[in-house]
Design an enzyme around this catalytic site. Structure first.
Site: not given
Ligand code: NAI
Ligand code: MG
Length: 793
Positions: A192, A245, A248-249, A266, A300, A397
């Site tokens: 996804k 994030s 969510v992890g 990650e 990240c 972050e």
């Molecule tokens: P997110 O962690 O919600 O999104 C990442 C992915 O997870 C997206 O594909 C999203 O659709 C999916 N997702 C969301 N909730 C889920 C769930 N319950 N189960 C399975 N998949 C799920 O990150 P978001 O909301 O886009 O960004 C918020 C903050 O997270 C950012 O400001 C940043 O601080 C952090 N972040 C960190 C990342 C990294 O690479 N470490 C990447 C993206 C965001």
């Protein structure tokens, strides 16, 4: 239009836009919406569509559906159906597909770069020079692993159907990091993309059709968090790989606890960028540009906490402020831009809110004097001064182009500040003195350390975090192992519940007690300790008679043991040779007491072949003594003029929960690999046969194992396991108990996202070296740190 003469005077940049007409034409053809990619075909887009926005122009550039559970189900079914054939292909045949993907990415490099820039807002300079070349490199590298998987990973097999969920900050690169190793290892995939950035994944799906990848091997389902949760939670998924994030992890860790799904996470970071006073300051300033102003800070592993040694701090911040003035922010398709748009208006307001919090808490925000475009989600780069560790912006972050700064006096202080975070993804260290740089690299708790550099990536270099930055690695040999399984993980009948439930009331049945009463205690910090609750439980032997009393540990005892383990830091620092010697000595001492242990095992009724169990335990100690100075890291070929080292570092304090079967052999089969690699352990011995563990205290004492390195508790397995799983100072936990216990441990471990390893209540034959011993135990007892060291002028 300014004349050449004027331009020579001002040296202003003219506009240098990269053409996007081909991408626009491609998008126009798909204006009605792009469907999911399931079983080798695009589905009809339907009506429930998510608008995909170009954050630099605020234009809607496409539409994708929001995947329903039915869509996820169809994708998982396709992946399952495709699995047997794909897994059965020869490595060479799978390699040919991965090679074709790599070649086609290269042939469409410009197209992908432009599309990625439009979807994400990142500059064309970065998509063209970093994202897309790294994507191609990743598929090439893994074409190689596909070829070699049988030779290099004997006994391993694919995990199965992999659910992969990726974020929006490096859309196609994260797809490559997920898909390439999964396919190389013979798995099939349901992926996804992030709902904010799905476009390059669609173009990638078309590329897969072009190269003729068998249908169902890669399936792409669009959608938001709900769709992601449906994938992670799907009963027919064997592995979940997530980047995003930390929050969510954690949700995913809890969601799939006990399911037996393999998991790699990650997650976020708050990575230190450490500048020592002997650093090349101009180099370090350029480093900051690449650390926090690269990709709008949406990285990240961004160097988001700049730590500078006091003597050079003022000069450094002045230089930084000067350099910041030259940054260009604007149209990401313009080849001369340094910084493009952040991914969405929503992300921009999140960043702005955090910047306001930083100011409100007393820090000073230094912002680049840039004029931002009127439209689009643009954020001026900057850095805070006057930030303290306690400030929100030092801990959370920002995920935008703004770093915090702090100063330190000594190397020790730098380490303390660097590690003063829940995260542990990456670190940059700047010093012209190689001794100091490597010392810092060794002491920083992070999965990746760049010396005199930052944000360097390569498909051969493992990437991933310590602590709350997640677990598992992507890239290289370690990354491949995340997508491979061992048959031993699947075997085994269900483990029966412990025969003995601890009873503290006086025992009225028959007893077969020694002449002089022996009261087994606990073993904490190198000393025998009375259980905190002052309770013992009656241990029943072979013929149903009481054979003694064991200490009944409680939560407080677990905490005491973890504290004692936490103090025994020296063990991780001694040489592998030293640890080997101690393990040999342990084997020697066990050997001298063979008869005593065999008799105790026989009396416990736990071991039909007591003498054999003692003998095998001694051999196991020899095997791990042998490994203590041989389970090495590697130097990996990555970029030219770089030494990239992967080091197997101990976790620190590990929790170990041993089963009832083979109570001596299983307990030591778990403890020995952990301590061979420098961990300290808090081990819970067999609930039903605790007296065997109690006999070990003296062996440990006489074997020169420093106090606190091995702590042994006896009592109710799952009560103690839960406390270990919840404890923030326990970095990894191995659990051999029941299936429900495994679910409890995995869910409870989500707090600090500790690495867990469980047999899900399946019996292991501990006597069989293929099941009870091996490199897998060692691999699970350490975390890989990747250290990048450049050389040359
Ligand atoms: P997110 O962690 O919600 O999104 C990442 C992915 O997870 C997206 O594909 C999203 O659709 C999916 N997702 C969301 N909730 C889920 C769930 N319950 N189960 C399975 N998949 C799920 O990150 P978001 O909301 O886009 O960004 C918020 C903050 O997270 C950012 O400001 C940043 O601080 C952090 N972040 C960190 C990342 C990294 O690479 N470490 C990447 C993206 C965001
Ligand atoms: Mg977008």
């Amino acid at each position: 239009m300014p004349s050449i003469k004027d331009i020579m005077q001002t040296m202003e940049y003219g506009p240098a836009p990269e053409s996007n007409s081909e991408v626009r034409a491609w998008l126009d053809q798909r204006a009605a919406g792009l469907g999911h990619f399931i079983n080798g075909k695009f589905t009809a887009p339907g009506d429930d569509l998510i608008e995909v926005v170009n954050p630099a122009t605020e234009e809607v550039m496409g539409r994708v559906p929001k995947g329903s559970t039915a869509d996820v189900d169809a994708a998982v079914r396709a992946a399952r159906a495709a699995l047997p054939k794909w897994a059965a292909l020869s490595g060479f045949e799978r390699a040919r597909y991965l090679y074709a993907i790599a070649r086609h990415i290269q042939k469409r490099e410009r197209f992908f770069a432009v599309l990625e820039t439009m979807d994400n807002g990142k500059t064309i300079r970065e998509t063209r020079d970093i994202d897309i070349p790294l994507v191609a490199r990743h598929f090439y590298h893994h074409a190689g692993w596909a070829e070699l998987v049988d030779d290099e990973f004997p006994d391993h097999m694919p995990v199965g159907v992999c659910g992969q969920i990726i974020p929006w900050n490096f859309p196609l690169l994260m797809l490559a990091w997920k898909v390439a190793p999964a396919l190389a290892a013979g798995n099939t995939v349901v992926l996804k993309p992030a709902d904010l950035t799905p476009m390059t994944a669609c173009a990638f799906a078309e590329l897969l059709m072009e190269i003729g990848l068998p249908a169902g091997v890669v399936n792409i389902v669009h959608g938001d968090g709900e769709t992601g949760a449906a994938i992670a939670g799907h009963a027919d998924i064997d592995k979940v790989a997530f980047t995003g994030s930390t929050d969510v992890g954690r949700v995913i860790r809890r969601q799939i606890a006990g399911s037996g799904k393999k998991l790699s996470l990650e997650l976020g970071g708050k990575s230190p960028f450490i500048v020592l006073e002997d650093a090349d300051l101009d180099g370090a300033v350029e480093g900051v540009v690449d650390a926090i102003w690269f990709n709008q800070g949406e990285v990240c592993c961004a160097g988001s906490r700049i730590l500078v040694q006091e003597g050079v701090a003022r000069r450094f911040f002045e230089k930084l402020a000067q350099r910041m003035k030259t940054l260009r922010v604007g149209d990401p398709l313009d080849k001369t831009m340094d910084i493009g748009a952040v991914v969405s208006k929503k992300q921009l307001s999140r960043i702005k809110a955090l910047l306001e919090t930083g100011k409100a808490e007393g820090a000073t925000l230094n912002v680049a004097p840039v004029e931002l475009p009127k439209r689009g989600a643009f954020c001026a780069p900057g850095f805070f001064t006057g930030t303290a560790s306690s400030h929100t912006v030092s801990q959370v972050e920002i995920f935008g182009p703004v770093a915090t700064t702090q100063t330190f006096r000594t190397l020790g202080e730098a380490v303390t500040l660097a590690n003063d975070t829940r995260y542990g993804l990456a670190a940059s260290v700047w010093s012209e003195n190689v001794n100091r740089a490597i010392e810092l690299a060794a002491r920083v708790k992070a999965g990746v350390v760049w010396i005199n550099g930052t944000n360097m990536f390569d498909a051969a270099a493992p990437f991933g975090g310590y602590r709350e930055s997640g677990f598992g690695r992507e890239g290289g040999r370690s990354g491949m192992l995340e997508y491979l399984a061992l048959p031993a993980d699947r075997k085994g009948k269900p483990r029966p519940a412990p025969a003995l439930v601890p009873q503290v009331q006086p025992f009225t049945g028959k007893a077969d007690l020694p002449e002089i009463d022996i009261t087994a205690k606990l073993y904490i910090g190198g000393k025998q300790a009375r259980p905190d609750g002052g309770q013992s439980y009656t241990v029943i032997g072979k013929s149903g008679q009481a054979i003694g009393q064991a200490g009944l540990a409680n939560r407080k005892d677990v905490r005491n043991a973890v504290e004692a383990a936490g103090k025994a830091t020296g063990w991780g620092g001694v040489t592998g040779h030293n640890r080997a010697q101690v393990l040999y000595y342990l084997a020697e001492n066990l050997s001298q007491r063979r008869a005593e242990f065999a008799a105790a095992l026989a009396a416990s009724g736990a071991s039909p072949k007591a003498e054999e169990e003692v003998e095998l335990t001694i051999r196991r100690a020899f095997w791990y003594a042998a490994q203590a100075d041989k389970f090495d890291g590697a130097v990996t070929a990555t970029k030219s003029r770089h030494v990239t080292m992967t080091v197997n570092e101990p976790f620190g304090t590990m929790g170990i929960v041993a089963p009832d079967e083979a109570p001596l052999l299983s307990l030591l089969s778990l403890i020995l690999p952990a301590i061979a690699l420098g961990n300290r352990v808090v081990a819970v011995a067999s609930q039903s046969h605790p007296l065997i563990a109690a006999r070990l205290y003296q062996v440990l004492e006489t074997s020169d194992i420093p106090g606190g390195v091995v702590n042994l508790l006896t009592g109710e397995r799952d009560v103690l396991a839960r406390t270990l799983a919840e404890h923030d100072d326990v970095a990894a936990l191995w659990y051999c108990g029941s299936e429900e216990g495994a679910a409890m441990v995995e869910a409870a471990s989500a707090g600090n996202l500790k690495s867990t390893w469980s047999d899900y209540g399946k019996l292991r034959d501990w006597r069989d070296p293929k099941q009870g011993q091996g490199r897998e135990f060692l691999r699970r007892a350490c975390q890989v740190k990747t250290i990048w060291l450049p050389y040359g002028e």
